[in-house]
Enzyme design. Structure first.
Site, PDB file in Angstrom:
ATOM      1  CB  SER A  42     -35.628 -85.306  55.510  1.00 34.48           C
ATOM      2  OG  SER A  42     -36.521 -86.376  55.721  1.00 34.48           O
ATOM      3  CG  ASN A  43     -41.076 -86.081  55.660  1.00 32.11           C
ATOM      4  OD1 ASN A  43     -40.388 -86.464  54.728  1.00 32.11           O
ATOM      5  ND2 ASN A  43     -41.833 -86.879  56.368  1.00 32.11           N
ATOM      6  CB  ILE A  47     -49.498 -89.995  71.619  1.00 28.65           C
ATOM      7  CG1 ILE A  47     -48.889 -91.159  70.828  1.00 28.65           C
ATOM      8  CG2 ILE A  47     -51.022 -89.971  71.456  1.00 28.65           C
ATOM      9  CD1 ILE A  47     -49.027 -91.042  69.329  1.00 28.65           C
ATOM     10  CG  ASN A  82     -49.048 -87.989  62.156  1.00 27.81           C
ATOM     11  OD1 ASN A  82     -47.937 -87.531  62.376  1.00 27.81           O
ATOM     12  ND2 ASN A  82     -49.308 -89.293  62.168  1.00 27.81           N
ATOM     13  CG  HIS A 105     -47.847 -93.653  59.950  1.00 23.97           C
ATOM     14  ND1 HIS A 105     -47.102 -93.744  61.119  1.00 23.97           N
ATOM     15  CD2 HIS A 105     -48.096 -94.925  59.571  1.00 23.97           C
ATOM     16  CE1 HIS A 105     -46.929 -95.024  61.419  1.00 23.97           C
ATOM     17  NE2 HIS A 105     -47.502 -95.763  60.487  1.00 23.97           N
ATOM     18  CG  ASP A 160     -58.270 -89.753  66.162  1.00 23.59           C
ATOM     19  OD1 ASP A 160     -59.172 -90.404  65.596  1.00 23.59           O
ATOM     20  OD2 ASP A 160     -57.196 -90.273  66.556  1.00 23.59           O
ATOM     21  CB  ALA A 161     -57.335 -88.511  71.318  1.00 25.89           C
TER      22      ALA A 161
HETATM   23  C1  GRF Z   1     -41.130 -89.758  58.555  1.00 22.06           C
HETATM   24  O1  GRF Z   1     -41.222 -90.885  57.705  1.00 22.06           O
HETATM   25  C2  GRF Z   1     -42.326 -89.676  59.456  1.00 22.06           C
HETATM   26  O2  GRF Z   1     -43.539 -90.049  58.839  1.00 22.06           O
HETATM   27  C3  GRF Z   1     -41.941 -90.680  60.501  1.00 22.06           C
HETATM   28  O3  GRF Z   1     -40.563 -90.477  60.739  1.00 22.06           O
HETATM   29  C4  GRF Z   1     -40.006 -89.920  59.558  1.00 22.06           C
HETATM   30  C5  GRF Z   1     -39.425 -88.585  59.944  1.00 22.06           C
HETATM   31  O4  GRF Z   1     -38.495 -88.260  59.002  1.00 22.06           O
HETATM   32  N1  GRF Z   1     -42.702 -90.506  61.723  1.00 22.06           N
HETATM   33  P1  GRF Z   1     -37.871 -86.762  58.997  1.00 22.06           P
HETATM   34  O5  GRF Z   1     -37.609 -86.402  60.448  1.00 22.06           O
HETATM   35  O6  GRF Z   1     -38.892 -85.870  58.369  1.00 22.06           O
HETATM   36  O7  GRF Z   1     -36.620 -86.895  58.177  1.00 22.06           O
END
Ligand code: GRF
Length: 187
Positions: free
Chosen positions: A12-13, A91, A106, A108, A140-141
């Site tokens: 969705s992002n 990762i 990334n 989060h 980063d790693a």
């Molecule tokens: C997002 O909140 C991302 O930061 C986290 O999982 C969610 C993924 O949502 N790791 P989508 O797949 O973009 O709907």
């Protein structure tokens, strides 16, 4: 500015980025969308949007280093300026970080360094914080480590579940990611 986006789930992002590019409000070329597993809606919706997609299926590689190498090749071939991990639940190897040093971004769903890892929303809720949020950072790693680019606070409401809180965070997260990509494209 060319980007490759990596997803593991709904995307969705990613869809918000696709929509922002389509509307002309984000001057970015999505060169490809990749996943680490088959059957993700993120890949399905990308293909529906006419984007190039790839899957480097984690289960197809008994040796982890082989998956790492295959992912790096699958991304590098598109010559992205930035690689965006958005809901990508692996990762990556140090070799990947080296290849895209300072160019691997990334998102989060927590205010790093608080609540890193795969359950940032659940952990924040369990801890009882009153404010959490989302972070966009250069990865980063480590696990959700690296220089922070931007953050947005999101209030935790009485009665919030992991799902209701995560959906509210994702609204802020999409806006933040598009804002950061816009800034990077103008840099
Ligand atoms: C997002 O909140 C991302 O930061 C986290 O999982 C969610 C993924 O949502 N790791 P989508 O797949 O973009 O709907």
């Amino acid at each position: 500015m060319r980007i490759v986006v990596l997803v593991s789930g709904t995307g969705s992002n990613l869809q918000a980025v696709i929509d922002a590019v389509a509307s002309g409000s984000l001057d970015v070329e999505i060169a490809a969308v990749g996943a680490d597993r088959q059957g993700t809606y993120g890949i399905e919706r990308s293909a529906a949007a006419g984007l190039e997609t790839f899957v480097v299926n984690f289960k197809d590689y008994p040796v982890r280093a082989d998956w790492d190498a295959a992912l790096l090749d699958a991304v590098a071939v598109h010559q992205p300026d930035y690689v965006i991990s958005s809901g990508f639940m692996r990762i990556v190897a140090p070799s990947f970080i080296d290849a895209f040093a300072g160019r691997y971004v990334n998102t989060h769903p927590a205010l790093l360094p608080a609540f890193p890892g795969a359950h940032g929303v659940r952990d924040a809720l369990a801890y009882g914080v009153k404010v959490t949020g989302c972070t966009v950072h250069f990865a980063d790693a480590g696990v959700d480590t690296g220089p922070i680019i931007a953050q947005t606070p999101v209030a935790v409401l009485d009665g919030d579940t992991e799902e209701t809180l995560h959906e509210r965070i994702k609204v802020a997260e999409r806006e933040l990611l598009i804002q950061v990509l816009g800034e990077l494209s103008r840099a």
